[in-house]
Motif scaffolding. Structure first.
Motif, short mmCIF file in Angstrom:
data_model
loop_
_atom_site.label_atom_id
_atom_site.label_comp_id
_atom_site.label_asym_id
_atom_site.label_seq_id
_atom_site.Cartn_x
_atom_site.Cartn_y
_atom_site.Cartn_z
N ARG A 69 23.05 22.35 22.15
CA ARG A 69 23.86 23.03 23.17
C ARG A 69 25.16 22.28 23.47
O ARG A 69 26.13 22.86 23.94
N HIS A 70 25.16 20.98 23.20
CA HIS A 70 26.31 20.14 23.53
C HIS A 70 27.03 19.62 22.30
O HIS A 70 27.96 18.81 22.42
N GLY A 71 26.60 20.03 21.11
CA GLY A 71 27.22 19.55 19.88
C GLY A 71 26.84 18.13 19.53
O GLY A 71 27.56 17.47 18.77
N PHE A 72 25.71 17.63 20.08
CA PHE A 72 25.29 16.25 19.83
C PHE A 72 24.47 16.11 18.55
O PHE A 72 24.20 14.99 18.11
N GLY A 73 24.05 17.22 17.98
CA GLY A 73 23.17 17.20 16.83
C GLY A 73 22.12 18.28 17.01
O GLY A 73 22.40 19.38 17.48
N LYS A 74 20.87 17.96 16.65
CA LYS A 74 19.76 18.89 16.83
C LYS A 74 18.54 18.06 17.19
O LYS A 74 18.20 17.10 16.51
N GLY A 75 17.89 18.42 18.27
CA GLY A 75 16.79 17.65 18.80
C GLY A 75 16.88 17.68 20.31
O GLY A 75 17.65 18.44 20.88
N GLU A 76 16.09 16.86 20.97
CA GLU A 76 16.12 16.87 22.44
C GLU A 76 15.75 15.50 22.98
O GLU A 76 15.16 14.66 22.29
N PHE A 147 18.53 15.86 14.04
CA PHE A 147 19.34 14.67 13.79
C PHE A 147 20.19 14.40 15.02
O PHE A 147 20.35 15.28 15.88
N ASN A 148 20.76 13.21 15.08
CA ASN A 148 21.62 12.82 16.20
C ASN A 148 22.97 12.42 15.63
O ASN A 148 23.06 11.49 14.82
N CYS A 149 24.02 13.13 16.03
CA CYS A 149 25.36 12.83 15.52
C CYS A 149 25.79 11.43 15.93
O CYS A 149 25.32 10.88 16.94
N LEU A 150 26.70 10.86 15.15
CA LEU A 150 27.26 9.57 15.51
C LEU A 150 27.96 9.67 16.86
O LEU A 150 28.74 10.59 17.10
N HIS A 151 27.69 8.71 17.73
CA HIS A 151 28.22 8.80 19.09
C HIS A 151 28.24 7.43 19.74
O HIS A 151 27.78 6.43 19.17
#
Length: 247
Positions: A69-76, A147-151
């Protein structure tokens, strides 16, 4: 300091005893050289299962984030509320002084004026005075395809420059894929990637934003980001210990 953020002295003492058993000069050298260091077997398998088992229990958390929902990747993931579970609160307080010594040395080398106080309680007092009162430790859950985007985890004007992530699941048994990755961008150079192998209960301490590197003309800053690669099977839980509170 708010009563809900306090950690019992006995809990902190037990965590400090655990943390004192590690070779912190060697870990600091790893942090200086690579921006990350593995703290092996920080938690037992049973402790890992206990913390991961908190995920569906709403009463422990202040918010629930779906990354897509926030463009952070996919997962929670879920942010813990105060009071934190004893084990997490104790480790947060006990790890902080070891990492604050590294952070202060880095800031000196990067000509950054900020110096971090000796205790985590004193640092949280600074956060709360700045209006940063919401706890930031979090519990993450990944299923296949997540996955979790680089941040970078920066939640306010006061942001502690290191954090710790603890893997609660066993690679190859509970999940496949899902590697922790750290990228480092140096001026006028291509980015360097560090993939950190972890087993269940291992923790990785890492730079959140910048760290100093010695060059031919003195120290300069490099920019770091972290993330998690795509999970291929199973379920992966991680607890993240972030030392500053958020607005």
């Amino acid at each position: 300091m708010n009563a809900h953020t306090k950690v019992a002295a006995s809990v902190v003492e037990a965590a400090e005893t655990r943390i004192a058993g590690y070779d912190w000069p060697a870990l600091a050298t790893e942090l200086d050289g690579f921006g990350c260091a593995v703290i092996e077997k920080l938690l037992s398998p049973e402790e890992c299962r206990q913390i991961a088992g908190l995920y569906p229990q709403e009463q422990h958390f202040r918010s629930h984030i779906h990354m897509a929902r926030h463009g952070f990747g996919k997962g929670e993931y879920r942010y813990f509320r105060y009071p934190l579970p004893d084990l997490i609160g104790g480790l947060r307080s006990a790890l902080y002084p070891r990492l604050a010594a590294v952070a202060n040395r880095w800031n000196e080398r990067m000509a950054i004026a900020m110096r971090y106080p000796a205790t985590h309680a004193a640092f949280l007092d600074q956060c709360h005075s700045a209006g940063q009162t919401r706890p930031t430790p979090l519990l993450l859950q990944y299923v296949p395809g997540d996955f979790n985007c680089l941040h970078q985890d920066l939640y306010g004007d006061l942001a502690f420059p290191l954090q710790v992530a603890i893997l609660l699941s066993e690679p190859g048994q509970d999940f496949t894929g899902g590697e922790f990755a750290l990228t480092e961008q140096r001026p006028r150079m291509q980015s360097r990637v560090e993939v950190v192998p972890l087993r269940q209960g291992d923790a990785v301490a890492f730079a959140v934003h910048n760290r100093p590197v010695q060059g031919t003309r003195g120290n300069y800053r490099v920019n770091l980001r972290h993330g998690v690669s795509r999970l291929r099977s199973g379920m992966r839980h991680t607890v993240g210990i972030i030392f500053h509170d958020a607005k």
